[in-house]
Design an enzyme around this catalytic site. Structure first.
Site, short mmCIF file in Angstrom:
data_model
loop_
_atom_site.label_atom_id
_atom_site.label_comp_id
_atom_site.label_asym_id
_atom_site.label_seq_id
_atom_site.Cartn_x
_atom_site.Cartn_y
_atom_site.Cartn_z
N ASN A 116 32.61 23.85 25.56
CA ASN A 116 33.37 24.50 24.44
C ASN A 116 32.91 24.06 23.06
OD1 ASN A 116 35.22 22.38 22.41
ND2 ASN A 116 34.82 21.36 24.55
N PHE A 120 38.00 21.81 16.85
CA PHE A 120 38.95 21.48 16.30
C PHE A 120 40.27 22.05 15.78
CE2 PHE A 120 37.11 16.92 15.05
CZ PHE A 120 36.74 16.59 15.98
N SER A 181 32.39 14.67 18.26
CA SER A 181 32.58 15.98 18.72
C SER A 181 31.20 16.50 18.36
CB SER A 181 33.72 16.57 18.18
OG SER A 181 33.66 18.23 18.36
N ASN A 183 30.94 19.84 17.85
CA ASN A 183 31.55 21.02 17.36
C ASN A 183 31.90 21.16 15.97
OD1 ASN A 183 31.10 22.33 19.93
ND2 ASN A 183 32.96 21.33 20.46
N THR A 184 32.09 20.16 15.20
CA THR A 184 32.03 19.89 13.70
C THR A 184 31.07 19.66 12.94
OG1 THR A 184 34.68 19.54 13.94
CG2 THR A 184 33.37 18.63 11.78
N LYS A 219 36.12 6.87 19.96
CA LYS A 219 35.43 7.89 21.02
C LYS A 219 33.96 8.29 20.79
CE LYS A 219 36.52 11.81 24.13
NZ LYS A 219 37.61 12.49 24.52
N ASN A 248 32.56 11.56 25.00
CA ASN A 248 32.81 12.85 24.72
C ASN A 248 31.92 13.88 25.38
OD1 ASN A 248 33.86 14.85 23.25
ND2 ASN A 248 34.01 13.60 21.25
#
Length: 374
Positions: A116, A120, A181, A183-184, A219, A248
């Site tokens: 994925n 967010f 994460s 993805n940021t 996390k 994560n």
């Protein structure tokens, strides 16, 4: 029955199927009597002492739901009806944001995995707070996982996390800082000791103002080196956090597959051993003094048991739930009891961190790592 439902859902894109599932869970949550009955039937599968306590939170058993599934806190009651010991919502940001362009969620069934790069996507902390405030049934803890908006400069990230604490902390049972994460852009830099210390101290201070005594977790990523795990554990303890969530998604690609070229975080079975390695290292570094919530690659009772023995007090699922379906919690709980009894444990609590006290039992199959990290 879920095999047929999954086959039908998998005809849709991964994100569309997710949306359909969340809609069903949201509607289920409106039927409180049904939810109560479903939860009671699932918990009836526990015929042994499965209760755990982590950071002051009392859980009926060690299987929780990880953040990422219910990003908007819209289906909490429906999820609790399935028997989860706790549900974590988010990741939530102060302001609404659409996330990354679609497609951004990909299945890899051959490897029981997902990739994925959602970014967010959520309607903002205020919207989620309204959902949490409207709830009247509270059978188990609910955590809120918080992050920063994509367009917030990294040097101002603290402001976003603090804003989320202001809005959400009074409504959740625990708070999770998501600094891991992939993805940021740049977010994982917040795991570096100096920046992490500044962030956690600020969030902890604000949490004590708006919701005194509420547990705060961090996390972390599965891609940290063992030495970096040590540094993070030291910072977390120095800042007075309640514990860590390990881990994560990973940016590693431990297998070849056409979908593996997609950018984003990989979750599911391939993350099982990397997550376990981080759990083991974190538990050892803290001498068992830092509570750990383990997540990554959980599909079976054996996977739950592995993480407990490695040092996790609670084990969260996400990708496994997508593949295994609503009956997963019951199956995990039914399978965990015999594993505990086999090794002479009278409760789940006795199994936590057992691998650090004795060698793993020969009866537990040792699987090859799916990731080069030790």
């Amino acid at each position: 029955m879920y095999r047929l439902a999954r086959a039908l859902l998998f005809l849709f894109s991964a994100e569309r199927a997710h949306r359909l599932g969340m809609t069903a869970l949201r509607w289920l949550g409106h039927l409180e009597g049904t939810c109560r009955g479903m939860r009671a039937r699932t918990l009836a599968a526990v015929t042994y002492d499965a209760s755990v306590k982590v950071a002051g939170l009392e859980l009926a058993h060690p299987v929780g739901l990880a953040a990422g599934l219910d990003k908007e806190a819209e289906a909490v009651d429906g999820l609790l009806a399935l028997g989860f010991a706790a549900v974590e919502v988010g990741t939530l940001t102060p302001r609404p944001q659409p996330g990354n362009p679609k497609p951004r969620l990909f299945r890899i069934p051959e490897h029981r995995a997902l990739i994925n790069r959602m970014g967010f996507n959520n309607h903002g902390a205020t919207n989620a707070a309204e959902h949490l405030r409207a709830r009247t049934w509270h059978p188990a803890p609910v955590g809120v996982n918080i992050g920063k908006n994509k367009d917030t400069p990294l040097e101002q990230a603290v402001d976003d996390y603090v804003a989320c604490v202001d809005t959400l902390a009074p409504l959740g049972d625990y708070v999770v800082v998501n600094a891991s994460s992939p993805n940021t852009p740049g977010l994982r830099k917040l795991q570096e000791p100096e920046q992490l210390t500044v962030l956690l101290r600020a969030v902890k201070a604000r949490l004590e103002q708006v919701a005194p005594g509420k547990p705060l977790f961090l996390k972390i990523a599965p891609d940290l080196t063992p030495e970096a795990v040590d540094e993070v554990v030291d910072v977390v303890r120095a800042c007075g956090l309640a514990g860590i969530i390990a881990t994560n998604t990973t940016i590693a690609r431990p297998f070849e597959h056409p979908v593996a070229k997609e950018t984003g975080g990989l979750s599911g079975a391939p993350v099982r051993e990397p997550a376990n390695a981080v759990i083991r290292r974190a538990y050892a570094r803290s001498g068992g003094a830092l509570p750990i919530i383990g997540v990554g690659g959980v599909f079976t009772a054996e996977d739950v048991y592995e993480k407990l023995r490695a040092g996790a007090s609670v084990v969260q699922v996400y990708t496994g739930f997508i593949y295994e379906g609503p009956g997963m919690v019951r199956r995990l709980l039914e399978g965990l009891g015999p594993l505990l009894a086999r090794d002479g444990f009278r409760s789940v609590r006795e199994a936590i961190g057992a691998d650090h006290r004795v060698a793993p039992p020969a009866a537990l199959p040792q699987r090859e790592p799916l990731h080069p990290q030790a």
